[in-house]
Design an enzyme around this catalytic site. Sequence first.
Site, short mmCIF file in Angstrom:
data_model
loop_
_atom_site.label_atom_id
_atom_site.label_comp_id
_atom_site.label_asym_id
_atom_site.label_seq_id
_atom_site.Cartn_x
_atom_site.Cartn_y
_atom_site.Cartn_z
N ASP A 108 86.18 11.92 -3.50
CA ASP A 108 85.02 12.82 -3.54
C ASP A 108 85.22 13.92 -4.58
O ASP A 108 84.26 14.55 -4.99
CB ASP A 108 84.67 13.40 -2.15
CG ASP A 108 85.78 14.17 -1.49
OD1 ASP A 108 86.92 14.14 -2.00
OD2 ASP A 108 85.51 14.81 -0.46
N SER A 152 91.95 13.30 2.69
CA SER A 152 91.55 13.79 1.37
C SER A 152 92.78 14.00 0.48
O SER A 152 93.56 13.08 0.30
CB SER A 152 90.71 15.06 1.54
OG SER A 152 90.06 15.37 0.33
MG MG Z 1 88.64 14.39 -0.85
#
Ligand code: MG
Length: 458
Positions: A252, A106
């Site tokens: 995301d 991430s």
């Molecule tokens: Mg992420």
Amino acid sequence: MSEQLIISVSGLRGIVGENLTASVAADYGCAFGSFLQSLGPSTEDAATVCIGRDSRTSGQMLASAVTAGLCATGIHVVDLGLVTTPSVAIMAKELRCSGGVVITASHNPIQYNGIKLLLGSGIAPSAEQAAQIKQRFLDKSFAMADSPHCGRVSCNNQADTFHIAKILAIVDKQAVAARKCKVVLDSVNGAGGRITKKLLAELGCEVVAINDEASGLFAHSPEPIARNLQGLCEAVKTNQADIGFAQDPDADRLAIVDETGTYIGEEYTLALAAKHVLSERTGKIATNLSTSRMVDDIAGQSGGEVIRTAVGEANVAHAMLEHDCVIGGEGNGGVIDLRVGLVRDSLVGIAHVLQLTAETGKTISQLAGQIGRYHMTKEKFAAEPAQVEQILNLAKETFAGAKLDTTDGCRFDFEDGWLHLRASNTEPVMRVIVEAKDQPTAESYLDRFRTARTRLLG
Ligand code: MG
């Protein structure tokens, strides 16, 4: 070695070449495969897992190792290649897989990578399921397949197509295209650039893409927060764009820069998306206890309701399913729309924000101005697990008059603000998040807690 790895509900994360190696990844693949096998066959054929990776250079190596582990436990693997986290979640469901794996750390710095797990529905495992997988990994409790029953590997390059189709189904393409937005997109050389450029082209936007190479060599620190996005702010100004979008490496999370080149803060991503959705549909919003009151204000204006959950994407997604929420997400710029998928998705955020500007004819600064502003302060302090209960009790005494929610640590709601105190899932620290209408008020709540804590801990 394994105690240095971070193993949480989000999967496993570590430093490549130090504690995160091919053999660790293969073991984690075996653990996940064995866990899925223990759930029993979902179909007559062997279970299948789809796997994708962000752009980090170690991604291919770790994906191959996890794939080997999965196949060794009799799981078939569909390789989706270099894709976003939400794309993997969508494909897991689309391909009727038993699970999904994303090789990503991430927003963590470049030396990190990680293995994020999803169930076949495209949702992250619950805390209980994550604990079972972790135990299998630590105990090496693997259910190995014999030679004829090892899994096979196939490839699928349709993730972008399926994902974009899902997004276009929730957006009025003509209305957005008519606005002819000029957008600067900063994908930090992560997985988001390719698919997001395709989506923005479908939506009739003029796109200036920066850091869109998917090289995994991050052009700046990859967390989409103000201090890392000066280049994007400058590019919005120089190009006289309507909006700037920043993604984290697995796309995301989404942060927004307004038409003046000002970073408006990640809390506004969910707020703006909710503002759009609630202008069209009535229903509930789910978000975690650390997310801004802006969403309560927006829900209040439309007669909606906010469901507050423990911190963690899966908690929000479960609450959304349970309460049939029309939108949800987290204050870190992660928006979830159940019509698209069950994980945070920057493309969902982009679609809702563009449609809001198209329908209202307003600029991002005007829309953010309508929502209003709060001041939020976050800090963390060292606290051993044995001290957590004592510190929470101390906070309860300190804020005895406030409305209390103990779903995840303690959240105290006051007339003019709130304070959320919780233990981290991944490190021996506690986090305090305070929000109020202005900085002095936020500081006053924080100071009351700090004073009490100093009396207790010195
Ligand atoms: Mg992420």
